[in-house]
Design an enzyme around this catalytic site. Structure first.
Site: not given
Length: 250
Positions: A142, A156
């Site tokens: 990401s 995350y």
């Protein structure tokens, strides 16, 4: 560029995984689609087989947090297809909570799914690739991997930073061999995971984002920001952003 005919995708029942499956099937590739939700997986597979009869589409129930199952499924798929040319480590979740808010369970699950399970998938894939002396490992990280993120994104971002570092380390290990490794760092792409996010001018549509992801995978670069614009130009800015401004991104 080597044609990667037989492709395994985890987390393939929805979102980015489903989009990749559709695009690779349209390119005539053989697919092994893996996910926990087999009803959605089987419906997708039936659709792809009807639309692209030249492609073999397998489905496997797979919880990537069951590490023994990961190794077993990867080997089974390789045996059925004859080879495993590309593995896309895509399964992931984003259900973190602020650290210290009493939700260690959610943060632990996020890190286990996005990092520890990614390690299991990478191990299983590389065992096969080393035996074949060929293969392409793709790890979906990401853009958030570039920095520690506040609030609900802390666990995350940490898990995706670990996944990106894992991919880069493997890439260094197999450099100058027929085995290739790509870390994908997607920005905001409309999917089930981002469905609850407010409207954002940087959010790419599922169509644009999915097309950019497949194009980046096919190029087999070690690292790719997707879509390239605006995320590649923003990456050096992200690395030096003061924490006070970083906090406003949550």
């Amino acid at each position: 560029m080597t044609l990667r005919k037989n492709i395994l995708i985890t987390g393939a029942s929805s979102g980015l995984g489903e989009g990749m499956a559709r695009r690779f099937a349209a390119k005539g590739r053989n697919l092994a689609l893996c996910a926990r939700r087999t009803d959605r997986l089987d419906a997708l597979a039936d659709e792809l087989r009807a639309a692209h009869p030249g492609s073999t589409v397998l489905t496997r129930a797979l919880d990537v947090n069951d590490h023994d199952q990961v190794f077993a499924v990867f080997k089974e798929v390789r045996g059925e297809l004859g080879s495993l040319d590309r593995v896309i480590v895509n399964a992931g979740i984003g259900k973190g909570q602020p650290i210290g808010s009493g939700r260690f369970d959610a943060n632990k699950q996020t890190v286990e799914t996005n990092l520890v399970a990614a390690l299991a998938q990478a191990e299983a894939a590389l065992e096969i690739f080393r035996e074949q002396n060929a293969g392409h490992l793709v790890v979906v990280a990401s853009f958030a991997a570039l920095r520690g993120m506040p609030g609900n994104s802390t666990a995350y971002a940490a898990s995706k930073a670990g996944a990106a570092a894992l991919a880069e380390g493997i890439a260094a290990d197999v450099i100058r061999t027929p085995i290739k490794v790509t870390a994908l760092l997607p920005g905001f792409i409309r999917s089930e995971m981002t469905a609850d996010m407010p409207n954002n001018p940087l959010m790419a549509s599922a169509e644009k984002g999915g097309r950019a992801i497949v194009e980046a995978i096919e190029k087999e670069k070690v690292k790719a920001y997707v879509p390239t614009f605006p995320w590649a130009p923003l990456s050096p800015v992200m690395r030096i952003l003061p924490l006070g401004l970083l906090r406003k991104l949550q």
